[in-house]
Design a protein around this motif. Structure first.
Motif, mmCIF file in Angstrom:
data_model
loop_
_atom_site.group_PDB
_atom_site.id
_atom_site.type_symbol
_atom_site.label_atom_id
_atom_site.label_comp_id
_atom_site.label_asym_id
_atom_site.label_seq_id
_atom_site.Cartn_x
_atom_site.Cartn_y
_atom_site.Cartn_z
ATOM 1 N N GLY A 35 0.735 -1.162 -0.104
ATOM 2 C CA GLY A 35 -0.050 -0.074 0.004
ATOM 3 C C GLY A 35 0.711 1.150 -0.029
ATOM 4 O O GLY A 35 0.517 2.381 -0.567
ATOM 5 N N CYS A 36 1.955 1.299 0.544
ATOM 6 C CA CYS A 36 2.881 2.118 0.926
ATOM 7 C C CYS A 36 3.484 2.680 -0.675
ATOM 8 O O CYS A 36 3.809 3.620 -0.843
ATOM 9 N N VAL A 37 3.833 1.433 -1.278
ATOM 10 C CA VAL A 37 4.542 1.486 -2.555
ATOM 11 C C VAL A 37 3.488 2.381 -3.446
ATOM 12 O O VAL A 37 3.826 3.167 -4.420
ATOM 13 N N TYR A 38 2.164 1.691 -3.510
ATOM 14 C CA TYR A 38 1.356 2.083 -4.437
ATOM 15 C C TYR A 38 1.140 3.425 -4.220
ATOM 16 O O TYR A 38 0.727 4.275 -5.262
ATOM 17 N N ARG A 39 0.913 4.126 -2.908
ATOM 18 C CA ARG A 39 0.637 5.316 -2.747
ATOM 19 C C ARG A 39 2.065 6.345 -2.745
ATOM 20 O O ARG A 39 2.058 7.298 -2.660
ATOM 21 N N LYS A 40 3.046 5.793 -3.159
ATOM 22 C CA LYS A 40 4.359 6.316 -3.481
ATOM 23 C C LYS A 40 4.750 6.935 -2.278
ATOM 24 O O LYS A 40 5.607 7.921 -2.347
ATOM 25 N N LYS A 41 4.599 6.450 -1.037
ATOM 26 C CA LYS A 41 5.156 6.812 0.127
ATOM 27 C C LYS A 41 6.578 6.452 0.459
ATOM 28 O O LYS A 41 7.382 6.910 0.912
ATOM 29 N N ILE A 42 6.800 5.029 -0.204
ATOM 30 C CA ILE A 42 8.310 4.335 -0.055
ATOM 31 C C ILE A 42 8.575 3.930 -1.528
ATOM 32 O O ILE A 42 7.585 3.548 -2.442
ATOM 33 N N ARG A 43 9.598 3.274 -1.809
ATOM 34 C CA ARG A 43 10.046 2.621 -2.942
ATOM 35 C C ARG A 43 10.154 1.192 -2.794
ATOM 36 O O ARG A 43 9.965 0.992 -1.725
ATOM 37 N N ILE A 44 9.922 0.490 -3.751
ATOM 38 C CA ILE A 44 9.816 -0.710 -3.844
ATOM 39 C C ILE A 44 11.030 -1.591 -2.919
ATOM 40 O O ILE A 44 10.776 -2.425 -2.282
ATOM 41 N N ILE A 45 12.365 -1.103 -3.093
ATOM 42 C CA ILE A 45 13.362 -1.609 -2.498
ATOM 43 C C ILE A 45 13.254 -1.458 -0.896
ATOM 44 O O ILE A 45 13.629 -2.522 -0.149
ATOM 45 N N GLN A 46 12.665 -0.321 -0.695
ATOM 46 C CA GLN A 46 12.409 0.153 0.840
ATOM 47 C C GLN A 46 11.189 -1.090 1.333
ATOM 48 O O GLN A 46 11.288 -1.762 2.345
ATOM 49 N N ALA A 47 10.453 -1.212 0.684
ATOM 50 C CA ALA A 47 9.284 -2.195 1.080
ATOM 51 C C ALA A 47 9.874 -3.934 1.203
ATOM 52 O O ALA A 47 9.611 -4.579 2.213
ATOM 53 N N VAL A 48 10.419 -4.282 0.099
ATOM 54 C CA VAL A 48 11.256 -5.388 0.266
ATOM 55 C C VAL A 48 12.111 -5.613 1.381
ATOM 56 O O VAL A 48 12.118 -6.565 2.034
ATOM 57 N N ALA A 49 12.916 -4.312 1.759
ATOM 58 C CA ALA A 49 13.721 -4.327 2.863
ATOM 59 C C ALA A 49 12.969 -4.577 4.165
ATOM 60 O O ALA A 49 13.437 -5.177 5.084
ATOM 61 N N VAL A 50 11.787 -4.004 4.357
ATOM 62 C CA VAL A 50 11.041 -4.063 5.457
ATOM 63 C C VAL A 50 10.415 -5.505 5.373
ATOM 64 O O VAL A 50 10.398 -5.920 6.670
ATOM 65 N N VAL A 51 10.082 -5.906 4.481
ATOM 66 C CA VAL A 51 9.537 -7.392 4.680
ATOM 67 C C VAL A 51 10.485 -8.376 5.058
ATOM 68 O O VAL A 51 10.569 -9.270 5.650
ATOM 69 N N MET A 52 11.777 -8.188 4.222
ATOM 70 C CA MET A 52 13.189 -8.807 4.760
ATOM 71 C C MET A 52 13.554 -8.652 6.222
ATOM 72 O O MET A 52 13.679 -9.757 6.892
ATOM 73 N N MET A 53 13.337 -7.552 6.626
ATOM 74 C CA MET A 53 13.502 -7.136 8.260
ATOM 75 C C MET A 53 12.510 -8.064 9.042
ATOM 76 O O MET A 53 13.009 -8.591 9.995
ATOM 77 N N VAL A 54 11.328 -8.061 8.640
ATOM 78 C CA VAL A 54 10.259 -8.850 9.604
ATOM 79 C C VAL A 54 10.703 -10.345 9.322
ATOM 80 O O VAL A 54 10.586 -10.931 10.421
#
Length: 177
Positions: A35-54
């Motif tokens: 949702g954050c990527v879709y709303r352009k709040k974060i980039r895809i690489i950031q979203a992937v990094a968040v998922v990797m962190m979790v």
């Protein structure tokens, strides 16, 4: 003890409830990140990094708290006791444990600048590592799943800080700045 033995010793099978709980947490993380990527709040690489962190922190908590067998409540309140033992008794097994604790949160530190999308100050990465480690150590104490010790928090925090610094140095060198 080699890495494989450590992995198999401390990483028991997850229960059905643990799998469901982690799957729900991971699914919620993916939905929010998408949702954050879709709303352009974060980039895809950031979203992937968040998922990797979790995923990474899930594995860390699983191996350090959730799947360990309950014992008696144990704690060591003397800071740097492990280094004193290594130096006094030449305890190389304990030195290996110290080094493994230093690298435990290295990947989390490496993900921080990617998630933040900017340089992370060394003390913030250290603080993040200390906080994550404090939650682990407190959980071990409360649920009687290991030894609560300040040394682990210090070593984990240091490893997180180094992970962040190494990634930032690599980006700086690669970027030519």
């Amino acid at each position: 003890m080699d890495i494989y033995q450590i992995w198999t010793t401390y990483n028991k099978e997850w229960s059905g409830n643990e799998i469901v709980a982690f799957s729900i947490l991971l699914l919620m993380t993916v939905i929010v990140a998408a949702g954050c990527v879709y709303r352009k709040k974060i980039r895809i690489i950031q979203a992937v990094a968040v998922v990797m962190m979790v995923i990474f922190l899930g594995i860390v908590f699983e191996s350090t708290v959730f799947t360990r067998t309950s014992t008696v409540r144990q704690y060591e309140l003397m800071p740097f006791w492990s280094w004193k033992a290594v130096l006094k008794y030449k305890d190389w097994t304990l030195l290996k444990e110290i080094l493994l604790n230093c690298i435990l949160l290295f990947p989390a530190g490496a993900l921080l600048p990617i998630i933040a999308n900017h340089k992370i100050k060394w003390y913030r990465a250290l603080l993040f590592g200390l906080l994550v480690s404090a939650v682990i150590e407190t959980s071990q104490l409360v649920f009687m799943r290991g030894l609560f010790e300040w040394d682990d928090m210090i070593h984990n925090g240091f490893g997180c800080m180094i992970g962040s610094m190494v990634i930032q140095l690599g980006v700086k060198v690669r970027g030519g700045k």
